[in-house]
Design a protein around this motif. Structure first.
Motif, mmCIF file in Angstrom:
data_model
loop_
_atom_site.group_PDB
_atom_site.id
_atom_site.type_symbol
_atom_site.label_atom_id
_atom_site.label_comp_id
_atom_site.label_asym_id
_atom_site.label_seq_id
_atom_site.Cartn_x
_atom_site.Cartn_y
_atom_site.Cartn_z
ATOM 1 N N GLU C 75 62.329 27.109 -5.310
ATOM 2 C CA GLU C 75 62.948 28.334 -5.975
ATOM 3 C C GLU C 75 63.642 29.014 -4.937
ATOM 4 N N GLN C 76 63.071 29.255 -3.464
ATOM 5 C CA GLN C 76 63.579 30.042 -2.841
ATOM 6 C C GLN C 76 64.732 29.493 -2.211
ATOM 7 N N TYR C 79 67.585 29.977 -4.761
ATOM 8 C CA TYR C 79 68.028 31.299 -4.947
ATOM 9 C C TYR C 79 68.903 31.613 -3.574
ATOM 10 N N GLN C 80 68.610 31.107 -2.435
ATOM 11 C CA GLN C 80 69.157 31.573 -1.259
ATOM 12 C C GLN C 80 70.483 30.733 -1.170
ATOM 13 N N THR C 82 72.252 30.306 -3.882
ATOM 14 C CA THR C 82 73.187 31.147 -4.806
ATOM 15 C C THR C 82 73.563 32.291 -4.097
ATOM 16 N N ALA C 83 72.671 33.033 -3.400
ATOM 17 C CA ALA C 83 73.049 34.217 -2.464
ATOM 18 C C ALA C 83 74.124 33.891 -1.559
ATOM 19 N N ARG C 85 76.314 31.576 -1.858
ATOM 20 C CA ARG C 85 77.764 31.472 -2.244
ATOM 21 C C ARG C 85 78.373 32.533 -2.809
ATOM 22 N N LEU C 86 77.566 33.576 -3.058
ATOM 23 C CA LEU C 86 78.327 34.903 -3.370
ATOM 24 C C LEU C 86 78.503 36.195 -2.359
ATOM 25 N N ALA C 87 77.747 35.595 -1.279
ATOM 26 C CA ALA C 87 77.645 36.701 -0.167
ATOM 27 C C ALA C 87 79.118 37.092 -0.012
#
Lengths: 338, 119, 223
Positions: C75-76, C79-80, C82-83, C85-87
């Motif tokens: 899960e981490q 999530y990371q 995703t983060a 990608r959007l950073a």
């Protein structure tokens, strides 16, 4: 007796305690921001005539409480309890402010979620009938936070794009069991979320999952929809964290148009903060100055105010530990027209 | 004149390496890491005889970056050994850089005493 | 629940964990609570046990703790990513250009100072040391006036790497902690960054000296 706990983590205050007064004191940078003319007091510099930034931060917290009391025509002695917290080690700003106010004091640490945590607890105390009036304060200061959590302020280090600017400011609310003002109807107590983020310059992405968890749980607990709120506003996710939360909410199938973030609202993009504001003061001053006004004017009938906190310490950062994060939410409703 | 251009170019390039390390590696690199890394790298390069050519070509472009401080340390240690043997290995580096270190301590102390941080 | 049952559950979960799936929320909660329950139980046994048995429970508990950490990992990671990608993108090109220009300019200034010292009759070594000292002074002075951190925001490594950046690191932390007194504040904090630089620089230079000594041992006296 009406049911007080709804679902897993949500409390219902059927007596609906009210926020009868609130005040915000901020530093110069915040004063130049988009909400600049709404604060009760904007300081000319970050020292406030004190010798240290720590003293200046404490003064900001104290001034905000004094102003909130004055607006309501109360004195510190009228407070049954005082709940306060800040970011510094052993919450010294709160301790010294409580020394000044000389009111029964409970110190809080919820990092940047402290205002929401304080409102939750004040709601519980008032609902329980343990007092008539409670003061809640929080503060943060860019320069005290930088030197505690990151680098000395004059060090020529580059701030990454994900970095947020700690808000210099103090915000306070006075809550009363009976009265007219913004109503506190529910509170959702958050759980720690840790997604393995360890970068202290990227708190937005560390905290976004905590905010999601609390918002989701809140809606499920009360059987409400996002549309039941005029605004769901997080504390200090910042521009990047806010973008992430929107993405996460969308993935779960929630609409995101009514989401906002205090850290996004507080500064103008050209104020060179990179990812927006953060710190205890961030959500507190936006609540006290901006959101309270909107609720009083009736532009918002009901909002969900979610304080987000990254519960890291300078030592845990050096030791490479990941950042545990939390989010507490309170439902605020516009004063009823009487 | 030509030396000035070379100093500018070499100095700039040495700084660019640091910038790339900070921006493109996944590690959280602080200014302190950069400074420590440059000094020790400077010492090693100098010991291998790779830093002196840079100094010859770019002058201050190689001595002003902190790797130049490492170069002084290494050359000091080597000269120390040549003149004093084993004892020189211990003291040579610090001797060669003593002016810079003493200046940093004195100016640092004075500046910290008379100025206030402004943020 | 006994030891054997727990050991079997650990094995079953291990198979699940090895699949690296992001688990559904309910399943995740169930497994986490199961792990909490087992952990508590084993800890209770371990607290009372002695000798080899204690060792055994300790091993079992560490297994459970490892699984607790491992369970959250997929899960981490999702999530990371995703983060990531959007950073917001680092402005690498701009940073590099600014680092080059500012770093180059500081070195250019160093060369000018060096030339002046040389023209005024200083020997090469002394001129170099004097240049360093003067640059350290300038770095310290600009830090005191509050300009160096502004430069650093734009220039990044361009103002960290030159010796002026070394001076900045010394003055900024000493100045910041002035209110904590001249011993624990200024005196100690002067070396927050300078300390490690001098420690590791000196250490490696001593190693270089030693190696040089032993390679050319025939040529030198011991002292």
């Amino acid at each position: 007796m009406a049911q007080k706990k709804m679902g897993k983590q949500t409390l219902q205050f059927s007596s609906a305690p009210v926020i009868t007064s609130a005040a915000a004191v901020v530093g110069p940078k915040e004063g130049q921001g988009p909400l600049g003319d709404k604060y009760d007091m904007v300081c000319d510099d970050t020292y406030l005539g004190e010798k240290t930034w720590e003293n200046a931060e404490q003064k900001m917290m104290q001034y905000s409480m004094e102003l909130a009391l004055e607006k309501r025509g109360l004195l510190p002695a009228d407070l049954d309890f005082y709940l306060a917290g800040d970011l510094l080690n052993q919450i010294i700003s709160a301790n010294y402010t409580a020394r000044f106010l000389n009111a029964p004091f409970l110190g809080l640490y919820g990092a940047c979620s402290t205002m929401a945590e304080g409102l939750c607890l004040a709601g519980i105390l008032l609902e329980g009938g343990f007092g008539e009036r409670i003061g809640v304060s929080v503060s943060s200061h860019h320069d005290t936070a930088e030197r505690q959590f990151r680098y000395p302020t004059e060090l020529g280090a580059q701030r990454p794009m994900t970095a947020q600017w700690t808000v210099t400011g103090g915000g306070s609310c006075v809550l009363e069991r009976i009265g007219t003002g913004v109503k506190l109807t529910h509170a959702t107590i958050g759980k720690i979320k840790d997604m393995g983020v360890s970068n202290s310059n990227d708190l937005g992405s560390a905290m976004a999952p905590a905010a999601l968890d609390t918002i989701k749980t809140h809606l499920e607990d009360l059987g409400r929809k996002v549309d039941d709120y005029d605004l769901i506003i997080t504390g200090d996710l910042g521009i990047f964290g806010h973008t992430l939360l929107k993405e996460l909410m969308q993935k779960e199938g929630y609409p995101v148009e009514r989401l906002s973030d205090c850290g996004v609202l507080i500064y103008d993009p050209n104020q060179d903060t990179h990812s927006g504001g953060s710190g205890c003061g961030c959500s507190a001053v936006v609540l006290a100055a901006h959101l309270m006004e909107k609720l009083h004017k009736g532009e918002y009938q009901r909002i969900f105010f979610v304080g987000t906190g990254a519960l890291l310490s300078p030592i845990s950062v050096f030791q490479g530990e990941t950042i545990p994060c939390i989010a507490h939410g309170v439902v605020l409703e516009a004063p009823s027209n009487e | 004149m030509e030396m000035l251009v070379r100093a500018f170019v070499l100095g700039g390039l040495i700084c660019v390496i640091g910038q790339l390390l900070m921006d493109l590696t996944p590690f959280h690199i602080t200014p302190a890491h950069i400074l420590v890394g440059y000094v020790t790298t400077g010492v090693v390069l100098s010991a291998l005889g790779l830093y002196q050519p840079l100094v010859d070509w770019g002058g201050a472009g190689a001595t002003v970056p902190l790797s130049g401080f490492g170069h002084s340390l290494a050359q000091g240690a080597i000269r120390g050994v040549e003149s004093k043997g084993l004892l020189g290995a211990l003291g040579g580096g610090i001797e060669a850089t003593s002016v810079g270190v003493a200046a940093a301590i004195v100016f640092g102390l004075v500046a910290a005493t008379f100025f206030q941080p402004k943020a | 629940m006994d030891k054997q049952a727990i050991r079997e559950r650990i094995k079953e979960r291990e198979a699940l964990i090895a699949q690296n799936f992001v688990l559904a929320e309910q399943e995740m909660t169930r497994l986490q609570q199961e792990l909490q329950k087992e952990h508590q139980k084993v800890l209770y046994w371990e607290a009372k046990a002695k000798g080899a048995e204690k060792e055994h429970f300790n091993g079992l508990r560490l297994e459970i703790e490892r699984q607790q950490k491992r369970l959250a990992l997929p899960e981490q990671i999702v999530y990371q990513s995703t983060a990531l990608r959007l950073a917001p993108k680092q402005t690498v090109v701009k940073n590099v250009v600014m680092a080059f220009l500012v770093g180059g300019t500081i070195c250019l200034a160093g060369q000018v100072i060096l030339n002046i010292f040389l023209q005024n009759g200083l020997a090469e070594k002394e001129a170099g040391a004097a240049t360093s000292a003067l640059l350290v002074f300038l770095g310290a002075f600009l830090t005191g006036l509050g300009y160096y951190d502004e430069l650093g925001k734009v220039a990044g490594a361009g103002s960290i790497v030159p010796i002026t950046g070394f001076a900045n690191s010394i003055v900024s932390s000493a100045m910041e902690f002035k209110r904590e007194g001249f011993v624990y504040g200024v005196g100690a904090r002067l070396f927050t960054v300078a300390g490690p630089v001098i420690v590791y620089g000196t250490l490696v230079s001593i190693l270089v000296g030693l190696i040089y000594f032993f390679i050319n041992r025939a040529n030198f006296t011991l002292l």
